[in-house]
Design an enzyme around this catalytic site. Structure first.
Site, short mmCIF file in Angstrom:
data_model
loop_
_atom_site.label_atom_id
_atom_site.label_comp_id
_atom_site.label_asym_id
_atom_site.label_seq_id
_atom_site.Cartn_x
_atom_site.Cartn_y
_atom_site.Cartn_z
N HIS A 103 6.50 4.45 -5.07
CA HIS A 103 6.49 4.66 -3.63
C HIS A 103 5.79 5.96 -3.22
CE1 HIS A 103 9.38 1.45 -3.91
NE2 HIS A 103 9.54 1.41 -2.59
N GLU A 127 0.52 -8.32 -1.10
CA GLU A 127 -0.55 -7.42 -0.69
C GLU A 127 -1.94 -8.04 -0.86
OE1 GLU A 127 2.10 -6.43 -2.43
OE2 GLU A 127 3.02 -5.10 -0.96
#
Length: 325
Positions: A129, A60
């Site tokens: 998540h 990321e």
């Protein structure tokens, strides 16, 4: 018009802007041939080619750095973080660099960046998540935070985000991806960033929410109506900046309000909304502004998720508390 789910509306928005502007790029982990974890980018690489819709390494921070570089060289990057909980790996790039770029360069450079990411509970995902981390980004100046609750808003807001000359964090609640359909124009249109929407008119109490909690509030409003109470439901749609004018207008009409968020009580944007209501409309209130939120713990494992998440009964309880104050 076409009947679309939220995921279809999101895909359609990206397709629209990829067609409209050759500088729009869509990328992230597995967004190419796989079409992303939830198939939000399905078919886009075949249609627009690997140079405009492409996979990145599983890093990321690297995706964020790439996005910054593309933004200052004339592109309009649409970056996907595979799940919101992974944002910590790219916080420096997002809030330390991208959000500050216009100010840092004295307006010489903007950051026409859209950061898409799924989030939200109710679908039994693994740890990291489902977390509602919108408050962290919303408290970072220089970046807008958008959270649609319907397919119509999802398409219009995403097109607005991609066209914005400043960065937009665009959050997609996983539970809403395929939970219902509604009519969505097939042609291009925009929904204004920073503008709330009254999803249901009422006169007795204002329910303020965003994301999946908008639908929780609508369910609560249906049940309250059976008891003779008319609840107004305000969908923030954008949590930074918050459209306080629409909220205050509603509160002046109903004189009572409940702030509803999926995030923990100490997180989200509820506290700021309540503080602004108190500052701007306290003389119109007939009761304290109450709130519905998740407990101040980390997001639980799947077995405890349904107990932990706020539901319509929680909203009804708080609404009756302000109605009977």
């Amino acid at each position: 018009m076409a009947q679309m789910t939220m995921i279809q509306a999101i895909t359609d928005a990206m397709r629209t802007e990829l067609k409209n502007d050759e500088n729009v790029l869509v990328y992230g982990e597995d967004v190419g041939q796989n079409g992303g974890v939830f198939r939000a980018t399905e078919g886009l690489q075949d249609e627009f080619g690997e140079e405009r819709v492409f996979d990145t390494p599983l890093a990321e921070s690297g995706i964020g750095g790439l996005t910054l570089g593309l933004a200052v060289t004339g592109f309009r990057p649409v970056m996907e973080i595979q799940f919101f909980g992974f944002v910590f790996e790219t916080m420096d790039e997002v809030v330390g660099q991208i959000a500050r770029l216009r100010y840092r360069t004295g307006g010489k450079y903007g950051a026409p960046v859209t950061i898409r990411t799924p989030y939200g509970g109710g679908v039994k995902t693994p740890e990291l998540h489902a977390d509602s981390l919108e408050g962290i980004i919303a408290q970072s100046p220089g970046i807008s935070v958008v959270i649609p609750s319907t397919p119509y808003d999802a398409k219009g807001l995403l097109i607005s985000a991609i066209r914005s000359n400043d960065p937009v964090f665009y959050l997609e609640h996983m539970k809403l991806y395929r939970s219902f359909r509604e009519e969505v124009p097939e042609e291009e249109y925009t929904v204004e960033i920073g503008k709330a929407d009254v999803k249901r008119e009422g006169k007795d109490v204002t329910l303020i929410a965003y994301g999946a909690m908008v639908h929780t509030c609508l369910k609560a409003a249906d049940q309250l109506a059976e008891e003779g109470y008319e609840a107004e439901v305000v969908d923030l749609r954008t949590v930074s900046p918050v459209d306080m004018d629409t909220i205050i207008e509603s509160v002046k009409k109903t004189n009572r309000a409940v702030m509803v968020q999926e995030a923990q009580r100490q997180a989200g944007v509820g506290s700021n909304v309540i503080a602004d209501i108190n500052e701007r409309a306290i003389l119109h209130l007939e009761a304290p502004v109450l709130r519905v939120a998740a407990p101040d713990t980390v997001f639980p494992f799947a077995a405890a998720e349904d107990v932990w998440l706020p539901n319509e009964n929680d909203v009804i309880e708080k609404a009756k508390a302000v109605l009977n104050f």
